[in-house]
Design a protein around this motif. Sequence first.
Motif, PDB file in Angstrom:
ATOM      1  N   PHE A  14       0.782  -1.233   0.000  1.00 45.50           N
ATOM      2  CA  PHE A  14       0.000   0.000   0.000  1.00 45.50           C
ATOM      3  C   PHE A  14       0.816   1.287   0.000  1.00 45.50           C
ATOM      4  O   PHE A  14       0.309   2.329  -0.384  1.00 45.50           O
ATOM      5  N   ILE A  15       2.071   1.229   0.481  1.00 41.63           N
ATOM      6  CA  ILE A  15       2.841   2.467   0.686  1.00 41.63           C
ATOM      7  C   ILE A  15       4.082   2.477  -0.201  1.00 41.63           C
ATOM      8  O   ILE A  15       4.918   1.569  -0.112  1.00 41.63           O
ATOM      9  N   ASP A  16       4.219   3.501  -1.021  1.00 43.12           N
ATOM     10  CA  ASP A  16       5.364   3.605  -1.917  1.00 43.12           C
ATOM     11  C   ASP A  16       6.420   4.511  -1.297  1.00 43.12           C
ATOM     12  O   ASP A  16       6.702   5.613  -1.774  1.00 43.12           O
ATOM     13  N   ALA A  17       6.971   4.056  -0.180  1.00 43.20           N
ATOM     14  CA  ALA A  17       8.025   4.804   0.512  1.00 43.20           C
ATOM     15  C   ALA A  17       8.747   3.853   1.447  1.00 43.20           C
ATOM     16  O   ALA A  17       8.182   2.834   1.865  1.00 43.20           O
ATOM     17  N   PHE A  38      -4.647   8.208   0.303  1.00 46.81           N
ATOM     18  CA  PHE A  38      -5.777   7.833   1.159  1.00 46.81           C
ATOM     19  C   PHE A  38      -6.623   9.052   1.549  1.00 46.81           C
ATOM     20  O   PHE A  38      -7.618   8.916   2.260  1.00 46.81           O
ATOM     21  N   ALA A  39      -6.239  10.235   1.103  1.00 43.76           N
ATOM     22  CA  ALA A  39      -6.879  11.463   1.576  1.00 43.76           C
ATOM     23  C   ALA A  39      -8.374  11.501   1.268  1.00 43.76           C
ATOM     24  O   ALA A  39      -9.160  12.069   2.037  1.00 43.76           O
ATOM     25  N   ALA A  58     -16.292   2.456   1.829  1.00 43.37           N
ATOM     26  CA  ALA A  58     -15.312   3.399   1.294  1.00 43.37           C
ATOM     27  C   ALA A  58     -13.890   2.934   1.594  1.00 43.37           C
ATOM     28  O   ALA A  58     -13.003   3.018   0.734  1.00 43.37           O
ATOM     29  N   LEU A  59     -13.664   2.462   2.826  1.00 41.65           N
ATOM     30  CA  LEU A  59     -12.351   1.926   3.181  1.00 41.65           C
ATOM     31  C   LEU A  59     -11.953   0.787   2.259  1.00 41.65           C
ATOM     32  O   LEU A  59     -10.836   0.742   1.724  1.00 41.65           O
ATOM     33  N   VAL A  60     -12.871  -0.156   2.044  1.00 41.01           N
ATOM     34  CA  VAL A  60     -12.580  -1.314   1.199  1.00 41.01           C
ATOM     35  C   VAL A  60     -12.290  -0.876  -0.230  1.00 41.01           C
ATOM     36  O   VAL A  60     -11.348  -1.371  -0.874  1.00 41.01           O
ATOM     37  N   THR A  64      -8.725  -1.396  -1.966  1.00 37.73           N
ATOM     38  CA  THR A  64      -8.689  -2.292  -3.120  1.00 37.73           C
ATOM     39  C   THR A  64      -7.994  -1.614  -4.297  1.00 37.73           C
ATOM     40  O   THR A  64      -7.182  -2.237  -5.002  1.00 37.73           O
ATOM     41  N   ARG A  65      -8.284  -0.342  -4.516  1.00 35.15           N
ATOM     42  CA  ARG A  65      -7.638   0.384  -5.616  1.00 35.15           C
ATOM     43  C   ARG A  65      -6.149   0.590  -5.352  1.00 35.15           C
ATOM     44  O   ARG A  65      -5.335   0.565  -6.278  1.00 35.15           O
ATOM     45  N   ALA A  66      -5.799   0.792  -4.095  1.00 36.57           N
ATOM     46  CA  ALA A  66      -4.404   1.122  -3.764  1.00 36.57           C
ATOM     47  C   ALA A  66      -3.496  -0.108  -3.695  1.00 36.57           C
ATOM     48  O   ALA A  66      -2.282   0.006  -3.875  1.00 36.57           O
ATOM     49  N   MET A  67      -4.062  -1.284  -3.431  1.00 38.38           N
ATOM     50  CA  MET A  67      -3.229  -2.464  -3.198  1.00 38.38           C
ATOM     51  C   MET A  67      -2.574  -2.944  -4.488  1.00 38.38           C
ATOM     52  O   MET A  67      -3.213  -3.017  -5.530  1.00 38.38           O
ATOM     53  N   ARG A  68      -1.304  -3.288  -4.382  1.00 38.07           N
ATOM     54  CA  ARG A  68      -0.574  -3.837  -5.509  1.00 38.07           C
ATOM     55  C   ARG A  68       0.424  -4.861  -5.006  1.00 38.07           C
ATOM     56  O   ARG A  68       0.959  -4.717  -3.886  1.00 38.07           O
TER      57      ARG A  68
END
Length: 202
Positions: A14-17, A38-39, A58-60, A64-68
């Motif tokens: 989820f996090i690109d850092a 996530f804003a 909304a969380l899901v 779902t869109r952010a997960m890779r």
Amino acid sequence: MWGVGFLPLGWARFIDADASDCANLICDGAQHPAFRHFASLGDVLCDPEASIDEQFAALVAVMTRAMRPNRDEPRIARVHAALVSGDHATVHELADACAMSIRTLERVCMRYFGFAPKLLMRRQRFMRSLTTFMLQRGTRWTEAMDAHYHDQAQFTREFREFMTMNPSEYAALDHPILTSFMEARARVWGSPAQTLDPPVHR
């Protein structure tokens, strides 16, 4: 109130850092480049008219869109499982158990766990000791100490470093909220603190 906690596999997906760049960080998540995707959740989660079901949906959707997927996931899972097991006393032993070089282990730990392997091992050892003391009421520190501590003096030094007080000072305090939280979490999730959770594959 909603709370979302990421284990290292979650951070990778989820996090690109680098987690090490965000460790112990307080920031405006809507502005920070690592978290601003996530804003949009704020519109629903901060809406007093939104129902719990709407907020959860909304969380899901955003997650779902952010997960890779991440190519390091097998390595992350091996390191995580080895850290939680508590079977390894040195960084060299941990690297061997994870079938990787010490340099690769350090890269994986800094990127996805936020700290160097040695500090992660110290933290796990400390948390195992602390949770044993908190959950087994009436236990003495000498009984709760993890087996990888050389002696009580080493434990006391590390306790002071992590907690900014001596074990005896901590034991003299009341911990009604923390104790209840740990007991409930251990009962529901199987471990009293997130640092002791095993990796979960989904």
